[in-house]
Design a protein around this motif. Structure first.
Motif, PDB file in Angstrom:
ATOM      1  N   GLN A   1       0.856  -1.196   0.000  1.00  0.00           N
ATOM      2  CA  GLN A   1       0.000   0.000   0.000  1.00  0.00           C
ATOM      3  C   GLN A   1       0.891   1.244   0.000  1.00  0.00           C
ATOM      4  OE1 GLN A   1      -2.021  -1.281   3.654  1.00  0.00           O
ATOM      5  NE2 GLN A   1      -3.942  -1.187   2.493  1.00  0.00           N
ATOM      6  N   PRO A   2       1.392   1.630  -1.163  1.00  0.00           N
ATOM      7  CA  PRO A   2       2.361   2.737  -1.226  1.00  0.00           C
ATOM      8  C   PRO A   2       1.823   4.077  -0.755  1.00  0.00           C
ATOM      9  CG  PRO A   2       1.934   1.826  -3.418  1.00  0.00           C
ATOM     10  CD  PRO A   2       1.154   1.015  -2.449  1.00  0.00           C
ATOM     11  N   GLU A   3       0.511   4.195  -0.615  1.00  0.00           N
ATOM     12  CA  GLU A   3      -0.040   5.458  -0.099  1.00  0.00           C
ATOM     13  C   GLU A   3       0.187   5.560   1.411  1.00  0.00           C
ATOM     14  OE1 GLU A   3      -3.229   2.358   0.113  1.00  0.00           O
ATOM     15  OE2 GLU A   3      -1.827   2.992  -1.445  1.00  0.00           O
ATOM     16  N   LYS A   4       0.493   4.425   2.067  1.00  0.00           N
ATOM     17  CA  LYS A   4       0.829   4.415   3.490  1.00  0.00           C
ATOM     18  C   LYS A   4       2.340   4.378   3.637  1.00  0.00           C
ATOM     19  CE  LYS A   4      -3.221   1.983   5.270  1.00  0.00           C
ATOM     20  NZ  LYS A   4      -3.645   0.806   6.050  1.00  0.00           N
ATOM     21  N   SER A   5       2.827   4.809   4.806  1.00  0.00           N
ATOM     22  CA  SER A   5       4.268   4.774   5.039  1.00  0.00           C
ATOM     23  C   SER A   5       4.552   4.206   6.425  1.00  0.00           C
ATOM     24  CB  SER A   5       4.877   6.161   4.893  1.00  0.00           C
ATOM     25  OG  SER A   5       4.325   7.039   5.844  1.00  0.00           O
ATOM     26  N   PHE A   6       5.808   3.885   6.645  1.00  0.00           N
ATOM     27  CA  PHE A   6       6.265   3.390   7.943  1.00  0.00           C
ATOM     28  C   PHE A   6       7.549   4.112   8.317  1.00  0.00           C
ATOM     29  CE2 PHE A   6       9.189   0.654  10.327  1.00  0.00           C
ATOM     30  CZ  PHE A   6       8.461   0.460  11.489  1.00  0.00           C
ATOM     31  N   SER A   7       7.676   4.407   9.593  1.00  0.00           N
ATOM     32  CA  SER A   7       8.877   5.004  10.160  1.00  0.00           C
ATOM     33  C   SER A   7       9.200   4.250  11.449  1.00  0.00           C
ATOM     34  CB  SER A   7       8.614   6.479  10.462  1.00  0.00           C
ATOM     35  OG  SER A   7       9.718   7.042  11.115  1.00  0.00           O
ATOM     36  N   PRO A   8      10.486   4.062  11.770  1.00  0.00           N
ATOM     37  CA  PRO A   8      10.840   3.355  13.009  1.00  0.00           C
ATOM     38  C   PRO A   8      10.210   3.950  14.266  1.00  0.00           C
ATOM     39  CG  PRO A   8      12.772   3.580  11.635  1.00  0.00           C
ATOM     40  CD  PRO A   8      11.675   4.392  10.987  1.00  0.00           C
ATOM     41  N   GLY A   9       9.908   5.242  14.259  1.00  0.00           N
ATOM     42  CA  GLY A   9       9.263   5.865  15.410  1.00  0.00           C
ATOM     43  C   GLY A   9       7.932   5.219  15.755  1.00  0.00           C
ATOM     44  N   GLU A  10       7.270   4.638  14.751  1.00  0.00           N
ATOM     45  CA  GLU A  10       5.989   3.969  14.978  1.00  0.00           C
ATOM     46  C   GLU A  10       6.147   2.703  15.819  1.00  0.00           C
ATOM     47  OE1 GLU A  10       3.701   3.461  11.318  1.00  0.00           O
ATOM     48  OE2 GLU A  10       4.797   5.174  10.488  1.00  0.00           O
ATOM     49  N   ALA A  11       7.348   2.144  15.855  1.00  0.00           N
ATOM     50  CA  ALA A  11       7.594   0.920  16.622  1.00  0.00           C
ATOM     51  C   ALA A  11       8.187   1.225  18.003  1.00  0.00           C
ATOM     52  CB  ALA A  11       8.525   0.000  15.840  1.00  0.00           C
ATOM     53  N   ARG A  12       8.426   2.496  18.276  1.00  0.00           N
ATOM     54  CA  ARG A  12       8.995   2.868  19.573  1.00  0.00           C
ATOM     55  C   ARG A  12       8.103   2.374  20.694  1.00  0.00           C
ATOM     56  NH1 ARG A  12      12.850   7.516  20.385  1.00  0.00           N
ATOM     57  NH2 ARG A  12      13.700   6.288  18.711  1.00  0.00           N
ATOM     58  N   GLY A  13       8.721   1.887  21.748  1.00  0.00           N
ATOM     59  CA  GLY A  13       7.968   1.357  22.884  1.00  0.00           C
ATOM     60  C   GLY A  13       7.838  -0.151  22.849  1.00  0.00           C
ATOM     61  N   LYS A  14       8.296  -0.771  21.748  1.00  0.00           N
ATOM     62  CA  LYS A  14       8.300  -2.231  21.691  1.00  0.00           C
ATOM     63  C   LYS A  14       9.600  -2.705  21.043  1.00  0.00           C
ATOM     64  CE  LYS A  14       5.263  -1.874  17.711  1.00  0.00           C
ATOM     65  NZ  LYS A  14       3.902  -2.033  17.270  1.00  0.00           N
ATOM     66  N   VAL A  15      10.005  -3.895  21.410  1.00  0.00           N
ATOM     67  CA  VAL A  15      11.158  -4.526  20.769  1.00  0.00           C
ATOM     68  C   VAL A  15      10.679  -4.993  19.403  1.00  0.00           C
ATOM     69  CG1 VAL A  15      12.829  -6.407  20.909  1.00  0.00           C
ATOM     70  CG2 VAL A  15      12.061  -5.276  23.009  1.00  0.00           C
ATOM     71  N   TRP A  16      11.491  -4.769  18.375  1.00  0.00           N
ATOM     72  CA  TRP A  16      11.091  -5.184  17.036  1.00  0.00           C
ATOM     73  C   TRP A  16      12.289  -5.636  16.226  1.00  0.00           C
ATOM     74  CZ3 TRP A  16      12.069  -1.802  12.641  1.00  0.00           C
ATOM     75  CH2 TRP A  16      12.601  -0.555  12.976  1.00  0.00           C
ATOM     76  N   VAL A  17      12.000  -6.306  15.132  1.00  0.00           N
ATOM     77  CA  VAL A  17      13.026  -6.855  14.249  1.00  0.00           C
ATOM     78  C   VAL A  17      12.874  -6.214  12.875  1.00  0.00           C
ATOM     79  CG1 VAL A  17      13.854  -8.968  13.127  1.00  0.00           C
ATOM     80  CG2 VAL A  17      13.092  -9.035  15.521  1.00  0.00           C
ATOM     81  N   LEU A  18      13.999  -5.796  12.306  1.00  0.00           N
ATOM     82  CA  LEU A  18      14.018  -5.286  10.932  1.00  0.00           C
ATOM     83  C   LEU A  18      14.771  -6.305  10.087  1.00  0.00           C
ATOM     84  CD1 LEU A  18      13.397  -2.961   8.932  1.00  0.00           C
ATOM     85  CD2 LEU A  18      15.674  -2.063   9.474  1.00  0.00           C
ATOM     86  N   ASN A  19      14.078  -6.856   9.090  1.00  0.00           N
ATOM     87  CA  ASN A  19      14.673  -7.859   8.205  1.00  0.00           C
ATOM     88  C   ASN A  19      14.818  -7.240   6.811  1.00  0.00           C
ATOM     89  OD1 ASN A  19      13.672 -10.549   6.283  1.00  0.00           O
ATOM     90  ND2 ASN A  19      15.493 -10.688   7.543  1.00  0.00           N
ATOM     91  N   VAL A  20      16.050  -7.138   6.333  1.00  0.00           N
ATOM     92  CA  VAL A  20      16.336  -6.590   5.002  1.00  0.00           C
ATOM     93  C   VAL A  20      16.323  -7.764   4.026  1.00  0.00           C
ATOM     94  CG1 VAL A  20      17.940  -5.232   3.618  1.00  0.00           C
ATOM     95  CG2 VAL A  20      17.763  -4.806   6.090  1.00  0.00           C
ATOM     96  N   TRP A  21      15.491  -7.671   2.999  1.00  0.00           N
ATOM     97  CA  TRP A  21      15.300  -8.787   2.079  1.00  0.00           C
ATOM     98  C   TRP A  21      15.043  -8.280   0.666  1.00  0.00           C
ATOM     99  CZ3 TRP A  21      10.696  -9.701  -0.635  1.00  0.00           C
ATOM    100  CH2 TRP A  21       9.636  -8.848  -0.300  1.00  0.00           C
ATOM    101  N   ALA A  22      15.078  -9.190  -0.294  1.00  0.00           N
ATOM    102  CA  ALA A  22      14.760  -8.862  -1.689  1.00  0.00           C
ATOM    103  C   ALA A  22      14.294 -10.124  -2.398  1.00  0.00           C
ATOM    104  CB  ALA A  22      15.984  -8.286  -2.399  1.00  0.00           C
ATOM    105  N   SER A  23      13.465  -9.967  -3.414  1.00  0.00           N
ATOM    106  CA  SER A  23      12.958 -11.119  -4.156  1.00  0.00           C
ATOM    107  C   SER A  23      14.063 -11.809  -4.948  1.00  0.00           C
ATOM    108  CB  SER A  23      11.831 -10.684  -5.100  1.00  0.00           C
ATOM    109  OG  SER A  23      12.335  -9.826  -6.108  1.00  0.00           O
ATOM    110  N   TRP A  24      15.108 -11.071  -5.305  1.00  0.00           N
ATOM    111  CA  TRP A  24      16.205 -11.627  -6.099  1.00  0.00           C
ATOM    112  C   TRP A  24      17.266 -12.308  -5.233  1.00  0.00           C
ATOM    113  CZ3 TRP A  24      20.286  -9.054  -4.138  1.00  0.00           C
ATOM    114  CH2 TRP A  24      20.089  -7.752  -3.688  1.00  0.00           C
TER     115      TRP A  24
END
Length: 176
Positions: free
Chosen positions: A48-71
């Protein structure tokens, strides 16, 4: 006699450095970001490219960022583990789709499943540069205050998930 000692000393020093270097694990690349705030960004959601995400939205919880690609072949190898981690409820897993075509990435997630709370699109690789990405896959554990506590270069293995990532997330969830 002295003119032979200097080259011999240099040779011995080089052999020692090479020996030490061969004992290091190339997947355990030290990151200058460990213990520092996760770089901020605002990127569009993949689906949904009309929506966005920023790390600040995850503040207050432990979270994982996984960098990936289809290739990325190793991403396919680790994908079931990212899915298991997401399903475990230990921490939300967010995807950073790196230098990929949006259509290919969406098709890949449809084929293999989408474990991500959100997956954002880093088409230019700029956010990847800010995170010090060497290549895909890479995985980061980020604490409740937004500090990077762990970085894995290369695919997460069952052993790494069990012995490093899951215990670290559990500890961070307990201790804040």
């Amino acid at each position: 006699m002295n003119r032979f000692l200097l080259p011999l000393g240099i040779f011995i020093a080089l052999v020692l450095m090479l020996g030490v270097g061969l004992t290091l694990n190339p997947r355990e690349v030290p990151s200058p970001l460990i213990g520092k705030p996760a770089p901020d960004f605002k990127l569009p959601h993949l689906q949904q490219p009309e929506k966005s995400f920023s790390p600040g939205e995850a503040r207050g919880k432990v979270w994982v960022l996984n960098v990936w690609a289809s290739w990325c072949a190793p991403c396919r190898e680790e994908h079931p583990l990212m899915t298991a981690l997401a399903r475990s409820g230990l921490a939300p897993v967010y995807g950073l789709n790196y230098k990929d075509r949006r259509e290919d990435a969406i098709r890949w997630l449809e084929q293999f499943g989408d474990p991500y709370a959100a997956s954002v699109s880093d088409i230019t690789g700029r956010v990847g540069i800010d995170y010090g990405v060497y290549g895909v896959p890479e995985t980061y554990v980020i604490d409740k205050q937004g500090i990077i506590r762990y970085k894995r270069v290369g695919p997460v293995t069952p052993q790494i998930l069990k012995e490093k990532i899951a215990p670290l997330i559990a500890e961070l969830n307990r201790n804040g």
